[in-house]
Design an enzyme around this catalytic site. Structure first.
Site, PDB file in Angstrom:
ATOM      1  N   ARG A  44       0.843  -1.212   0.000  1.00 18.82           N
ATOM      2  CA  ARG A  44       0.000   0.000   0.000  1.00 18.82           C
ATOM      3  C   ARG A  44       0.874   1.257   0.000  1.00 18.82           C
ATOM      4  NH1 ARG A  44      -3.187  -1.182   5.396  1.00 18.82           N
ATOM      5  NH2 ARG A  44      -0.999  -1.186   5.980  1.00 18.82           N
ATOM      6  N   LYS A 138       3.946 -18.858   8.150  1.00 16.62           N
ATOM      7  CA  LYS A 138       3.353 -19.102   9.462  1.00 16.62           C
ATOM      8  C   LYS A 138       3.142 -17.739  10.135  1.00 16.62           C
ATOM      9  CE  LYS A 138       6.694 -18.343  12.610  1.00 16.62           C
ATOM     10  NZ  LYS A 138       7.013 -18.181  13.956  1.00 16.62           N
ATOM     11  N   LYS A 172      15.811 -25.064   6.860  1.00 17.69           N
ATOM     12  CA  LYS A 172      17.144 -24.894   7.464  1.00 17.69           C
ATOM     13  C   LYS A 172      17.971 -26.154   7.249  1.00 17.69           C
ATOM     14  CE  LYS A 172      17.224 -22.965  11.800  1.00 17.69           C
ATOM     15  NZ  LYS A 172      17.579 -21.562  11.984  1.00 17.69           N
ATOM     16  N   GLU A 206      15.668 -17.930  23.169  1.00 20.52           N
ATOM     17  CA  GLU A 206      16.056 -16.627  22.612  1.00 20.52           C
ATOM     18  C   GLU A 206      16.521 -15.730  23.751  1.00 20.52           C
ATOM     19  OE1 GLU A 206      13.019 -16.544  18.780  1.00 20.52           O
ATOM     20  OE2 GLU A 206      12.410 -15.550  20.624  1.00 20.52           O
ATOM     21  N   ASP A 225       3.689 -19.083  18.389  1.00 19.55           N
ATOM     22  CA  ASP A 225       4.791 -18.518  17.602  1.00 19.55           C
ATOM     23  C   ASP A 225       5.820 -19.587  17.236  1.00 19.55           C
ATOM     24  OD1 ASP A 225       6.119 -16.344  16.395  1.00 19.55           O
ATOM     25  OD2 ASP A 225       7.444 -16.120  18.117  1.00 19.55           O
ATOM     26  N   HIS A 230       7.727 -24.686  14.642  1.00 22.68           N
ATOM     27  CA  HIS A 230       9.137 -25.076  14.578  1.00 22.68           C
ATOM     28  C   HIS A 230       9.459 -26.274  15.479  1.00 22.68           C
ATOM     29  CE1 HIS A 230       9.400 -21.469  12.379  1.00 22.68           C
ATOM     30  NE2 HIS A 230       9.784 -20.647  13.329  1.00 22.68           N
ATOM     31  N   LYS A 316      11.507 -16.342  25.528  1.00 22.64           N
ATOM     32  CA  LYS A 316      12.236 -15.111  25.219  1.00 22.64           C
ATOM     33  C   LYS A 316      12.925 -14.594  26.483  1.00 22.64           C
ATOM     34  CE  LYS A 316       9.629 -13.496  21.269  1.00 22.64           C
ATOM     35  NZ  LYS A 316      10.784 -13.545  20.359  1.00 22.64           N
TER      36      LYS A 316
HETATM   37  P1  NDP Z   1       4.844  -6.615   8.675  1.00 23.70           P
HETATM   38  O1  NDP Z   1       4.070  -6.309   9.909  1.00 23.70           O
HETATM   39  O2  NDP Z   1       6.177  -5.985   8.506  1.00 23.70           O
HETATM   40  O3  NDP Z   1       3.877  -6.289   7.461  1.00 23.70           O
HETATM   41  C1  NDP Z   1       4.228  -6.478   6.104  1.00 23.70           C
HETATM   42  C2  NDP Z   1       3.582  -5.428   5.256  1.00 23.70           C
HETATM   43  O4  NDP Z   1       2.191  -5.654   5.201  1.00 23.70           O
HETATM   44  C3  NDP Z   1       3.729  -4.028   5.814  1.00 23.70           C
HETATM   45  O5  NDP Z   1       4.943  -3.468   5.373  1.00 23.70           O
HETATM   46  C4  NDP Z   1       2.535  -3.315   5.278  1.00 23.70           C
HETATM   47  O6  NDP Z   1       2.879  -2.745   4.025  1.00 23.70           O
HETATM   48  C5  NDP Z   1       1.523  -4.411   5.021  1.00 23.70           C
HETATM   49  N1  NDP Z   1       0.409  -4.325   5.954  1.00 23.70           N
HETATM   50  C6  NDP Z   1       0.459  -4.181   7.291  1.00 23.70           C
HETATM   51  N2  NDP Z   1      -0.788  -4.149   7.813  1.00 23.70           N
HETATM   52  C7  NDP Z   1      -1.633  -4.254   6.777  1.00 23.70           C
HETATM   53  C8  NDP Z   1      -3.045  -4.270   6.664  1.00 23.70           C
HETATM   54  N3  NDP Z   1      -3.832  -4.201   7.726  1.00 23.70           N
HETATM   55  N4  NDP Z   1      -3.570  -4.390   5.435  1.00 23.70           N
HETATM   56  C9  NDP Z   1      -2.792  -4.497   4.342  1.00 23.70           C
HETATM   57  N5  NDP Z   1      -1.447  -4.480   4.394  1.00 23.70           N
HETATM   58  C10 NDP Z   1      -0.877  -4.360   5.603  1.00 23.70           C
HETATM   59  O7  NDP Z   1       4.900  -8.186   8.553  1.00 23.70           O
HETATM   60  P2  NDP Z   1       6.161  -9.117   8.384  1.00 23.70           P
HETATM   61  O8  NDP Z   1       6.936  -8.715   7.195  1.00 23.70           O
HETATM   62  O9  NDP Z   1       6.845  -9.225   9.680  1.00 23.70           O
HETATM   63  O10 NDP Z   1       5.471 -10.521   8.136  1.00 23.70           O
HETATM   64  C11 NDP Z   1       4.786 -10.846   6.941  1.00 23.70           C
HETATM   65  C12 NDP Z   1       4.170 -12.216   7.112  1.00 23.70           C
HETATM   66  O11 NDP Z   1       5.202 -13.141   7.405  1.00 23.70           O
HETATM   67  C13 NDP Z   1       3.189 -12.324   8.249  1.00 23.70           C
HETATM   68  O12 NDP Z   1       2.203 -13.258   7.892  1.00 23.70           O
HETATM   69  C14 NDP Z   1       4.041 -12.831   9.390  1.00 23.70           C
HETATM   70  O13 NDP Z   1       3.273 -13.524  10.329  1.00 23.70           O
HETATM   71  C15 NDP Z   1       4.985 -13.757   8.651  1.00 23.70           C
HETATM   72  N6  NDP Z   1       6.267 -13.982   9.296  1.00 23.70           N
HETATM   73  C16 NDP Z   1       7.149 -12.966   9.547  1.00 23.70           C
HETATM   74  C17 NDP Z   1       8.392 -13.213  10.086  1.00 23.70           C
HETATM   75  C18 NDP Z   1       9.381 -12.113  10.331  1.00 23.70           C
HETATM   76  O14 NDP Z   1      10.512 -12.423  10.687  1.00 23.70           O
HETATM   77  N7  NDP Z   1       9.042 -10.873  10.160  1.00 23.70           N
HETATM   78  C19 NDP Z   1       8.806 -14.580  10.443  1.00 23.70           C
HETATM   79  C20 NDP Z   1       7.835 -15.581  10.127  1.00 23.70           C
HETATM   80  C21 NDP Z   1       6.617 -15.275   9.586  1.00 23.70           C
HETATM   81  P3  NDP Z   1       2.110  -1.506   3.396  1.00 23.70           P
HETATM   82  O15 NDP Z   1       1.466  -0.732   4.504  1.00 23.70           O
HETATM   83  O16 NDP Z   1       3.201  -0.764   2.694  1.00 23.70           O
HETATM   84  O17 NDP Z   1       1.149  -2.142   2.464  1.00 23.70           O
END
Ligand code: NDP
Length: 459
Positions: A44, A138, A172, A206, A225, A230, A316
């Site tokens: 977005r 996940k 992994k 962690e 989580d 895992h 954690k």
């Molecule tokens: P983020 O919270 O960083 O969100 C990713 C992007 O989604 C944001 O940059 C935002 O982009 C968009 N977003 C956030 N809220 C909304 C909303 N309500 N509606 C539409 N778009 C939205 O998530 P992560 O990158 O941490 O995680 C992404 C996925 O991966 C999730 O399902 C998470 O559970 C999973 N995950 C993440 C891990 C990690 O290490 N981060 C590890 C394992 C799984 P914008 O506003 O620019 O559209």
């Protein structure tokens, strides 16, 4: 052999996962000549192509000591951006236009699960779902019912061959090493049962807390989580029977089969903890009962494992960061060699170190020096990094596999459902979490659960 994907689309390209894991993975794949297709970021946020390239460069630099400019230029030339709302049909129309030459795009949903439904429907509405693959992260749902619901949403648009569910532990190399260790070595397999093994411990510790994501973490907790996915994946690899053959279907069937034999966890054998100070973090409810630590006992209802407890713990703000499996063997049938004077008898331990600096450490008894015939434990140890050199990162392998349509390292819907079935009785328990101090191994009750844990090797 499935046909390789000819475009990659990253939904949520502005987010944490893409910056930490996916850009470095795309860079590595480019370096290995495994990626020379359009990579389209969707979000977005109103980013343009140049901002996307800048962010990609920043995250590659954060993940690597140095950057190979030619490789990065190759990746950058393939990057482009689409900004738009997920509820707006024109977002998908623009994407379809951009993908008009792609026959098999792969869609990575790096977005909060709440928007999965809109994205999947949007892709289906412009005909992209029918020819694409989808990768989901996940947590896959919050419980058995919501994971089934999520699966129905995905399967309404993508047939099962096109759905790739990530539990990055399966990607992994260190975790895959458990499988290789068991089935490529004759040495231990005859001992891999309740006649010789006393108990098995799995620790995923962690040293850090919620790392600025407390608001998100507070809705999840340690069981959802880490334990549900895992840790249970690791248990499956340790406990599974040999697959009927070396193909993907047989492996996934053996993995699901052992999960089916695991009894639901019991609240009485579970200790939930929360580190002191957690409730003061921004985004955490003042009366939060979310666990930042969980320890539990699991049993596998099979002839091989009858009577062998599996002790599992994760948390954690613990004393260190480590992922370990410790297999504790039984004592010799006849005790001929006493432990060295002043020490307790120690068991043989096989310790799989699965985190940073992965390897195996085996603790055996050796004759202690001197006139006395007695024994003391010594370690035989290997560090796989030194012995084998660089291994690939999980996300690099998983993206590569999904682009090839290979399912070996992705979870089946049934596997995930079994995992939710196993943890169901300990989700959202009303009993108050027990407090523990940061830098300790969780609440004291957790120590008693396993009758003493083997402390992980910390580095
Ligand atoms: P983020 O919270 O960083 O969100 C990713 C992007 O989604 C944001 O940059 C935002 O982009 C968009 N977003 C956030 N809220 C909304 C909303 N309500 N509606 C539409 N778009 C939205 O998530 P992560 O990158 O941490 O995680 C992404 C996925 O991966 C999730 O399902 C998470 O559970 C999973 N995950 C993440 C891990 C990690 O290490 N981060 C590890 C394992 C799984 P914008 O506003 O620019 O559209």
């Amino acid at each position: 052999m499935h046909m390789r994907s000819d475009a990659v689309v990253l939904f949520g390209v502005t987010g944490d996962l893409v910056s930490k894991k996916l850009f470095p993975a795309l860079y590595e794949l480019t370096r290995r000549d495994r990626l020379n297709v359009p990579v389209i970021g969707v979000a977005r946020s109103p980013w343009d192509d140049q901002q996307l390239v800048t962010m990609a460069r920043k995250s590659v630099l954060e993940a690597n000591d140095e950057i190979d400019e030619e490789t990065f230029d190759g990746l950058a030339a393939n990057l482009s951006m689409i900004s738009g709302d997920y509820a707006d049909p024109t977002t998908y129309q623009r994407l379809a236009e951009r993908l008009r030459d792609a026959e098999r795009p792969v869609f990575y949903l790096a977005i909060p699960p709440a928007v999965f439904g809109s994205v999947v429907e949007g892709l289906a509405a412009v005909g992209l779902a029918g020819r694409g693959r989808v990768i989901v992260e996940k947590p896959f749902g919050r419980d058995l019912e919501s994971s089934r619901e999520l699966d129905r949403t995905l399967r309404a648009a993508f047939d099962s061959e096109r759905v790739f569910r990530i539990d990055h532990y399966l990607g992994k190399e260190a975790v895959e090493g458990l499988y290789a260790f068991r089935f490529a070595n004759r040495l231990f397999e005859p001992l891999w049962n309740n006649e010789h093994i006393d108990n098995i411990q799995v620790t995923l510790a962690e040293a850090f807390g919620t790392q600025g994501r407390a608001g998100f973490y507070d809705t999840v907790g340690a069981t959802r989580d880490v334990l549900q996915n895992h840790i249970l994946q690791v248990v499956a690899l340790i406990a599974m029977e040999a697959p009927a053959s070396d193909d993907t279907t047989a492996f996934r069937e053996a993995e699901a089969a052992v999960l089916r034999q695991i009894a639901p966890l019991s609240p009485e054998s579970t200790v939930r903890g929360q580190y002191a100070g957690y409730r003061d973090e921004p985004g955490v409810a003042a009366d939060s009962n979310t666990e930042t630590f969980v320890a539990t006992r699991l049993t596998v209802d099979s002839p091989r494992w009858a009577g062998v407890p599996f002790y599992l713990r994760t948390g954690k703000s613990l004393p260190g960061t480590a992922t370990e499996v410790v297999v504790e063997f039984k004592q010799p049938q006849r005790s001929l060699i006493p432990a060295e004077r002043g020490t307790a008898t120690a068991a043989n331990l096989l310790r799989f170190r699965l985190g940073r600096g992965d390897g195996i450490t085996m603790s055996i008894q050796a004759k202690s020096p001197g006139a006395e015939v007695a024994s003391r434990p010594v370690d035989l140890s290997v560090d796989f990094g030194s012995a084998l050199g660089r291994r690939q990162e999980a996300y690099e392998r998983l993206l590569d596999d999904a682009m090839d349509g290979q399912h070996l390292r992705f979870a089946r819907a049934e596997t995930i459902e079994q995992e939710w079935r196993i943890v169901a009785p300990i989700l959202d328990l009303p009993a108050p979490v027990l407090s523990y101090d940061k830098g300790t191994w969780g609440p004291a009750d957790a120590e008693a659960l396993a009758g003493g844990w083997h402390a992980p090797y910390l580095r």
